[in-house]
Design a protein around this motif. Sequence first.
Motif, PDB file in Angstrom:
ATOM      1  N   MET A  41       0.831  -1.195   0.000  1.00 63.79           N
ATOM      2  CA  MET A  41       0.000   0.000   0.000  1.00 63.79           C
ATOM      3  C   MET A  41       0.876   1.260   0.000  1.00 63.79           C
ATOM      4  SD  MET A  41      -3.311   0.411   0.061  1.00 63.79           S
ATOM      5  CE  MET A  41      -4.621   1.446   0.580  1.00 63.79           C
ATOM      6  N   GLU A  42       2.154   1.069   0.265  1.00 60.61           N
ATOM      7  CA  GLU A  42       3.089   2.192   0.347  1.00 60.61           C
ATOM      8  C   GLU A  42       3.090   3.055  -0.914  1.00 60.61           C
ATOM      9  OE1 GLU A  42       7.927   2.771   0.481  1.00 60.61           O
ATOM     10  OE2 GLU A  42       7.056   0.889   1.135  1.00 60.61           O
ATOM     11  N   HIS A  43       3.019   2.417  -2.090  1.00 65.51           N
ATOM     12  CA  HIS A  43       3.087   3.159  -3.349  1.00 65.51           C
ATOM     13  C   HIS A  43       1.712   3.511  -3.917  1.00 65.51           C
ATOM     14  CE1 HIS A  43       7.375   2.641  -3.446  1.00 65.51           C
ATOM     15  NE2 HIS A  43       7.215   1.342  -3.228  1.00 65.51           N
ATOM     16  N   PHE A  44       0.638   3.032  -3.270  1.00 67.42           N
ATOM     17  CA  PHE A  44      -0.719   3.351  -3.718  1.00 67.42           C
ATOM     18  C   PHE A  44      -1.117   4.666  -3.063  1.00 67.42           C
ATOM     19  CE2 PHE A  44      -5.289   2.879  -4.348  1.00 67.42           C
ATOM     20  CZ  PHE A  44      -5.321   2.363  -5.619  1.00 67.42           C
ATOM     21  N   THR A  45      -0.599   5.766  -3.619  1.00 66.67           N
ATOM     22  CA  THR A  45      -0.827   7.104  -3.083  1.00 66.67           C
ATOM     23  C   THR A  45      -1.603   7.933  -4.094  1.00 66.67           C
ATOM     24  OG1 THR A  45       1.206   7.984  -4.027  1.00 66.67           O
ATOM     25  CG2 THR A  45       1.356   7.021  -1.806  1.00 66.67           C
ATOM     26  N   GLN A  46      -2.164   9.025  -3.619  1.00 62.06           N
ATOM     27  CA  GLN A  46      -2.894   9.912  -4.522  1.00 62.06           C
ATOM     28  C   GLN A  46      -1.975  10.421  -5.630  1.00 62.06           C
ATOM     29  OE1 GLN A  46      -5.187  13.019  -2.673  1.00 62.06           O
ATOM     30  NE2 GLN A  46      -5.647  13.989  -4.624  1.00 62.06           N
ATOM     31  N   ALA A  47      -0.766  10.823  -5.280  1.00 67.14           N
ATOM     32  CA  ALA A  47       0.177  11.335  -6.285  1.00 67.14           C
ATOM     33  C   ALA A  47       0.500  10.280  -7.339  1.00 67.14           C
ATOM     34  CB  ALA A  47       1.457  11.816  -5.606  1.00 67.14           C
ATOM     35  N   ASN A  48       0.752   9.044  -6.911  1.00 67.88           N
ATOM     36  CA  ASN A  48       1.038   7.975  -7.877  1.00 67.88           C
ATOM     37  C   ASN A  48      -0.171   7.683  -8.757  1.00 67.88           C
ATOM     38  OD1 ASN A  48       3.672   7.146  -7.906  1.00 67.88           O
ATOM     39  ND2 ASN A  48       3.383   5.500  -6.435  1.00 67.88           N
ATOM     40  N   GLY A 108       2.564  -1.290  -8.108  1.00 68.67           N
ATOM     41  CA  GLY A 108       2.700  -2.720  -7.840  1.00 68.67           C
ATOM     42  C   GLY A 108       1.372  -3.454  -7.928  1.00 68.67           C
ATOM     43  N   ASP A 109       1.220  -4.445  -7.065  1.00 68.69           N
ATOM     44  CA  ASP A 109       0.075  -5.350  -7.096  1.00 68.69           C
ATOM     45  C   ASP A 109      -0.445  -5.487  -5.660  1.00 68.69           C
ATOM     46  OD1 ASP A 109      -1.714  -7.399  -7.548  1.00 68.69           O
ATOM     47  OD2 ASP A 109      -0.229  -8.826  -8.259  1.00 68.69           O
ATOM     48  N   LEU A 110      -1.712  -5.124  -5.426  1.00 65.93           N
ATOM     49  CA  LEU A 110      -2.247  -5.210  -4.073  1.00 65.93           C
ATOM     50  C   LEU A 110      -3.746  -5.445  -4.091  1.00 65.93           C
ATOM     51  CD1 LEU A 110      -2.551  -1.670  -2.567  1.00 65.93           C
ATOM     52  CD2 LEU A 110      -1.629  -2.033  -4.808  1.00 65.93           C
ATOM     53  N   PRO A 111      -4.297  -6.024  -3.003  1.00 65.89           N
ATOM     54  CA  PRO A 111      -5.738  -6.253  -2.931  1.00 65.89           C
ATOM     55  C   PRO A 111      -6.466  -4.982  -2.494  1.00 65.89           C
ATOM     56  CG  PRO A 111      -4.672  -7.152  -0.983  1.00 65.89           C
ATOM     57  CD  PRO A 111      -3.580  -6.616  -1.874  1.00 65.89           C
ATOM     58  N   LEU A 112      -7.512  -4.627  -3.231  1.00 66.07           N
ATOM     59  CA  LEU A 112      -8.324  -3.454  -2.888  1.00 66.07           C
ATOM     60  C   LEU A 112      -9.800  -3.756  -3.134  1.00 66.07           C
ATOM     61  CD1 LEU A 112      -6.143  -0.627  -4.454  1.00 66.07           C
ATOM     62  CD2 LEU A 112      -6.541  -1.016  -2.028  1.00 66.07           C
ATOM     63  N   PHE A 113     -10.648  -3.085  -2.386  1.00 60.26           N
ATOM     64  CA  PHE A 113     -12.087  -3.246  -2.518  1.00 60.26           C
ATOM     65  C   PHE A 113     -12.593  -2.309  -3.608  1.00 60.26           C
ATOM     66  CE2 PHE A 113     -16.541  -2.668  -1.341  1.00 60.26           C
ATOM     67  CZ  PHE A 113     -16.923  -3.991  -1.170  1.00 60.26           C
ATOM     68  N   VAL A 114     -13.358  -2.857  -4.552  1.00 60.23           N
ATOM     69  CA  VAL A 114     -13.874  -2.109  -5.701  1.00 60.23           C
ATOM     70  C   VAL A 114     -15.402  -2.144  -5.661  1.00 60.23           C
ATOM     71  CG1 VAL A 114     -13.931  -1.984  -8.221  1.00 60.23           C
ATOM     72  CG2 VAL A 114     -11.843  -2.736  -7.061  1.00 60.23           C
ATOM     73  N   ILE A 150     -12.704   3.051  -6.181  1.00 59.93           N
ATOM     74  CA  ILE A 150     -11.913   2.605  -5.034  1.00 59.93           C
ATOM     75  C   ILE A 150     -11.795   3.817  -4.113  1.00 59.93           C
ATOM     76  CG2 ILE A 150      -9.655   1.808  -4.259  1.00 59.93           C
ATOM     77  CD1 ILE A 150      -9.285   0.693  -7.142  1.00 59.93           C
ATOM     78  N   ILE A 151     -12.092   3.631  -2.829  1.00 60.11           N
ATOM     79  CA  ILE A 151     -11.950   4.712  -1.857  1.00 60.11           C
ATOM     80  C   ILE A 151     -10.834   4.335  -0.895  1.00 60.11           C
ATOM     81  CG2 ILE A 151     -13.068   5.986   0.001  1.00 60.11           C
ATOM     82  CD1 ILE A 151     -15.702   5.580  -1.536  1.00 60.11           C
ATOM     83  N   VAL A 152      -9.904   5.263  -0.710  1.00 60.52           N
ATOM     84  CA  VAL A 152      -8.740   5.008   0.144  1.00 60.52           C
ATOM     85  C   VAL A 152      -8.707   6.037   1.273  1.00 60.52           C
ATOM     86  CG1 VAL A 152      -6.231   4.932   0.217  1.00 60.52           C
ATOM     87  CG2 VAL A 152      -7.440   4.070  -1.793  1.00 60.52           C
ATOM     88  N   ASN A 153      -8.605   5.552   2.492  1.00 59.75           N
ATOM     89  CA  ASN A 153      -8.384   6.383   3.680  1.00 59.75           C
ATOM     90  C   ASN A 153      -7.297   5.673   4.467  1.00 59.75           C
ATOM     91  OD1 ASN A 153     -10.605   8.352   3.425  1.00 59.75           O
ATOM     92  ND2 ASN A 153     -11.864   6.514   3.602  1.00 59.75           N
ATOM     93  N   LYS A 154      -6.106   6.265   4.512  1.00 57.64           N
ATOM     94  CA  LYS A 154      -5.020   5.616   5.239  1.00 57.64           C
ATOM     95  C   LYS A 154      -4.199   6.641   6.004  1.00 57.64           C
ATOM     96  CE  LYS A 154      -1.769   5.538   1.381  1.00 57.64           C
ATOM     97  NZ  LYS A 154      -0.786   4.739   0.702  1.00 57.64           N
ATOM     98  N   GLU A 155      -3.708   6.205   7.151  1.00 58.48           N
ATOM     99  CA  GLU A 155      -2.913   7.092   7.982  1.00 58.48           C
ATOM    100  C   GLU A 155      -1.550   7.303   7.343  1.00 58.48           C
ATOM    101  OE1 GLU A 155      -2.163   7.785  12.705  1.00 58.48           O
ATOM    102  OE2 GLU A 155      -2.649   5.769  12.017  1.00 58.48           O
TER     103      GLU A 155
END
Length: 95
Positions: free
Chosen positions: A1-8, A72-78, A88-93
């Motif tokens: 999840m490190e690289h799954f950012t808004q900027a990326n 990369g490759d990661l599991p996300l809820f769609v 996809i909605i992301v809220n992470k600290e």
Amino acid sequence: MEHFTQANLERTVGENVTLTDGNGVAITLRVDSVHQGKLDESRWESFSVTLTDQEPGRIPQGTYQIAHENFGDLPLFVSPNNETQYEIIVNKERK
């Protein structure tokens, strides 16, 4: 999840991502938009990603492996928004 950012994700708008279900079936969707969320930006990164499919109704709501060279490759809820649009909605600290 490190690289799954808004900027990326903003750099992938207009590009394709691959979604793979639990049975190994993969499809390609286009990243249409990325929008800032409403949480406190200093502590949380909050954004949504809109994806579009060329064929209607192929993806039920659920968790998929999502892959792109930028994150990369990661599991996300769609979740579907309509017959061909997904979100996809992301809220992470922030760390």
